[in-house]
Design a protein around this motif. Structure first.
Motif, PDB file in Angstrom:
ATOM      1  N   THR A  24     -13.610  16.667  21.152  1.00  0.00           N
ATOM      2  CA  THR A  24     -13.485  17.296  22.664  1.00  0.00           C
ATOM      3  C   THR A  24     -13.592  18.696  23.133  1.00  0.00           C
ATOM      4  O   THR A  24     -14.227  19.202  24.087  1.00  0.00           O
ATOM      5  CB  THR A  24     -12.099  16.825  23.242  1.00  0.00           C
ATOM      6  OG1 THR A  24     -11.818  15.394  23.347  1.00  0.00           O
ATOM      7  CG2 THR A  24     -11.851  17.177  24.676  1.00  0.00           C
ATOM      8  N   LYS A  25     -13.249  19.564  22.224  1.00  0.00           N
ATOM      9  CA  LYS A  25     -13.136  21.131  22.317  1.00  0.00           C
ATOM     10  C   LYS A  25     -14.623  21.271  22.050  1.00  0.00           C
ATOM     11  O   LYS A  25     -15.126  22.199  22.878  1.00  0.00           O
ATOM     12  CB  LYS A  25     -12.437  21.572  20.980  1.00  0.00           C
ATOM     13  CG  LYS A  25     -12.363  23.128  20.999  1.00  0.00           C
ATOM     14  CD  LYS A  25     -11.416  23.515  20.149  1.00  0.00           C
ATOM     15  CE  LYS A  25     -11.017  25.124  20.155  1.00  0.00           C
ATOM     16  NZ  LYS A  25     -12.224  25.801  19.537  1.00  0.00           N
ATOM     17  N   GLY A  26     -15.354  20.892  21.069  1.00  0.00           N
ATOM     18  CA  GLY A  26     -16.901  21.004  21.011  1.00  0.00           C
ATOM     19  C   GLY A  26     -17.536  20.678  22.333  1.00  0.00           C
ATOM     20  O   GLY A  26     -18.554  21.299  22.701  1.00  0.00           O
ATOM     21  N   ALA A  27     -17.297  19.381  22.683  1.00  0.00           N
ATOM     22  CA  ALA A  27     -18.142  18.745  23.881  1.00  0.00           C
ATOM     23  C   ALA A  27     -17.840  20.034  25.113  1.00  0.00           C
ATOM     24  O   ALA A  27     -18.744  19.935  25.793  1.00  0.00           O
ATOM     25  CB  ALA A  27     -17.778  17.411  24.081  1.00  0.00           C
ATOM     26  N   TYR A 171     -15.782  18.615  15.708  1.00  0.00           N
ATOM     27  CA  TYR A 171     -16.067  19.528  16.447  1.00  0.00           C
ATOM     28  C   TYR A 171     -17.835  20.051  16.761  1.00  0.00           C
ATOM     29  O   TYR A 171     -18.375  19.790  17.704  1.00  0.00           O
ATOM     30  CB  TYR A 171     -15.467  21.032  16.130  1.00  0.00           C
ATOM     31  CG  TYR A 171     -15.884  22.180  16.728  1.00  0.00           C
ATOM     32  CD1 TYR A 171     -15.391  22.504  17.994  1.00  0.00           C
ATOM     33  CD2 TYR A 171     -16.952  22.828  16.246  1.00  0.00           C
ATOM     34  CE1 TYR A 171     -15.693  23.614  18.766  1.00  0.00           C
ATOM     35  CE2 TYR A 171     -17.365  24.112  16.950  1.00  0.00           C
ATOM     36  CZ  TYR A 171     -16.650  24.549  18.121  1.00  0.00           C
ATOM     37  OH  TYR A 171     -17.144  25.665  18.910  1.00  0.00           O
ATOM     38  N   GLU A 172     -18.406  19.991  15.509  1.00  0.00           N
ATOM     39  CA  GLU A 172     -19.945  20.198  15.601  1.00  0.00           C
ATOM     40  C   GLU A 172     -20.764  18.994  16.160  1.00  0.00           C
ATOM     41  O   GLU A 172     -21.491  19.410  17.019  1.00  0.00           O
ATOM     42  CB  GLU A 172     -20.400  20.224  14.022  1.00  0.00           C
ATOM     43  CG  GLU A 172     -19.886  21.624  13.222  1.00  0.00           C
ATOM     44  CD  GLU A 172     -20.358  22.990  13.991  1.00  0.00           C
ATOM     45  OE1 GLU A 172     -21.142  22.847  14.711  1.00  0.00           O
ATOM     46  OE2 GLU A 172     -19.607  23.690  14.100  1.00  0.00           O
ATOM     47  N   LEU A 173     -20.236  17.655  16.164  1.00  0.00           N
ATOM     48  CA  LEU A 173     -20.692  16.855  16.836  1.00  0.00           C
ATOM     49  C   LEU A 173     -20.512  16.960  18.414  1.00  0.00           C
ATOM     50  O   LEU A 173     -21.565  16.890  19.106  1.00  0.00           O
ATOM     51  CB  LEU A 173     -20.104  15.411  16.382  1.00  0.00           C
ATOM     52  CG  LEU A 173     -20.717  14.026  17.039  1.00  0.00           C
ATOM     53  CD1 LEU A 173     -22.140  14.008  16.624  1.00  0.00           C
ATOM     54  CD2 LEU A 173     -19.993  12.837  16.730  1.00  0.00           C
ATOM     55  N   GLY A 174     -19.278  17.460  18.707  1.00  0.00           N
ATOM     56  CA  GLY A 174     -19.156  17.572  20.112  1.00  0.00           C
ATOM     57  C   GLY A 174     -20.039  18.574  20.803  1.00  0.00           C
ATOM     58  O   GLY A 174     -20.543  18.685  21.884  1.00  0.00           O
ATOM     59  N   ARG A 175     -20.072  19.642  19.822  1.00  0.00           N
ATOM     60  CA  ARG A 175     -21.009  20.860  20.181  1.00  0.00           C
ATOM     61  C   ARG A 175     -22.230  20.778  20.564  1.00  0.00           C
ATOM     62  O   ARG A 175     -22.847  21.257  21.096  1.00  0.00           O
ATOM     63  CB  ARG A 175     -20.529  21.860  19.041  1.00  0.00           C
ATOM     64  CG  ARG A 175     -20.819  23.602  19.549  1.00  0.00           C
ATOM     65  CD  ARG A 175     -19.933  24.261  20.054  1.00  0.00           C
ATOM     66  NE  ARG A 175     -19.945  25.615  20.599  1.00  0.00           N
ATOM     67  CZ  ARG A 175     -21.059  25.876  21.627  1.00  0.00           C
ATOM     68  NH1 ARG A 175     -21.701  25.094  22.141  1.00  0.00           N
ATOM     69  NH2 ARG A 175     -21.260  27.255  21.784  1.00  0.00           N
TER      70      ARG A 175
END
Ligand code: FMN
Length: 177
Positions: A24-27, A171-175
Motif C-alpha cells: 500500500t505504501k508503494g502504491a 513495496y516494490e510491486l506497489g511502487r
C-alpha cells in the motif's frame, strides 16, 4: 488507479497485513488511491448456493459483502492478502471469494488487475505451490490480469516477516504500478 486491498487475517497487525501495508505504501507513493477492506474482522457469511442471483444479480444475504461488492466493482485492481492456512487461502478470504458468485458475470467482464500476498510459517520450496496454483486458476476463470504474487515464505510472525525481505518486495510491486 483505484486499488482495493482485501486483508483476511484474524491478526490485525500480523504478517500478511504487514506485507500488504508495504504494498500500500508503494502504491500510494506512485499516486494510486488505495482502500483497505478487512475481511478478517467483517461479517461475510458463506454463499448459500441458493442460486437466486443466477451468478448475475442481487444476493439474498444482507451483510458486509454488500459494501465489498461495490468496492470491488468500482476498483481497477484488487489485492488478495492472506495467511497461508493448510496450503490455501484463509477461510475469511475464501468466504469472500465464494460470494463473488452473485456478480461473477460483472466481475469477470472487468478484466480486473489482481495481485496475491501470502504469509506462511514454512519456507519449503513446495509451501506456496497449491495457493499459487489456485490463484492462477482463479485469474484464468475470472479473466483477472495477474500483476504479481508476493509469496512470503518464512513469515510466521511479525519479527520473521520484518527480516524476510518480503515487505520490501511488496513495496516494490506497489511502487511499480
Ligand atoms: C489454521 C492455521 C493454518 C496454518 N497453515 C499453515 C500452512 O499450511 N503452512 C504454513 O507454512 N503455515 C501455516 N500456518 C501459519 C500461518 O500461515 C503463519 O503464522 C502466518 O504468518 C500468519 O499470518 P498472519 O499473521 O497474517 O495471520 C497456519 C496457521 C493457522 C492458524
Amino acid at each position: 488507479m483505484k486499488i482495493l486491498v482485501i486483508e483476511s487475517s484474524p491478526h490485525k497487525n500480523g504478517s500478511s497485513n504487514l506485507i500488504a501495508s508495504s504494498f500500500t505504501k508503494g502504491a500510494k507513493e506512485s499516486g494510486h488511491e488505495v482502500t483497505i477492506f478487512d475481511a478478517g474482522h467483517s461479517k461475510v457469511n458463506p454463499c448459500l448456493a441458493c442460486d437466486r442471483c443466477g451468478m448475475d444479480g442481487a444476493c439474498v444475504q444482507k451483510d458486509d459483502m454488500e459494501k465489498l461488492r461495490n468496492l470491488i466493482l468500482s476498483s481497477d485492481m484488487m489485492v488478495l492478502a492472506t495467511p497461508l492456512y493448510y496450503f490455501g487461502f484463509s477461510s475469511q478470504l475464501k468466504l469472500v471469494i465464494d460470494r463473488w458468485y452473485s456478480f461473477t458475470t460483472a466481475l469477470s467482464a472487468k478484466h480486473m488487475k489482481t495481485a496475491l500476498i501470502v504469509a506462511a510459517w514454512d519456507s519449503n520450496d513446495w509451501t506456496m505451490e497449491d495457493i499459487a496454483h489456485h490463484y492462477r486458476t482463479l485469474c484464468r476463470y475470472m479473466n483477472f490480469q495477474d500483476i504479481g504474487m508476493i509469496l512470503g515464505k518464512g513469515c510466521g510472525s511479525v519479527s520473521m516477516t520484518k527480516n524476510s525481505g518480503f515487505p520490501e518486495k511488496a513495496y516494490e510491486l506497489g511502487r511499480s504500478l
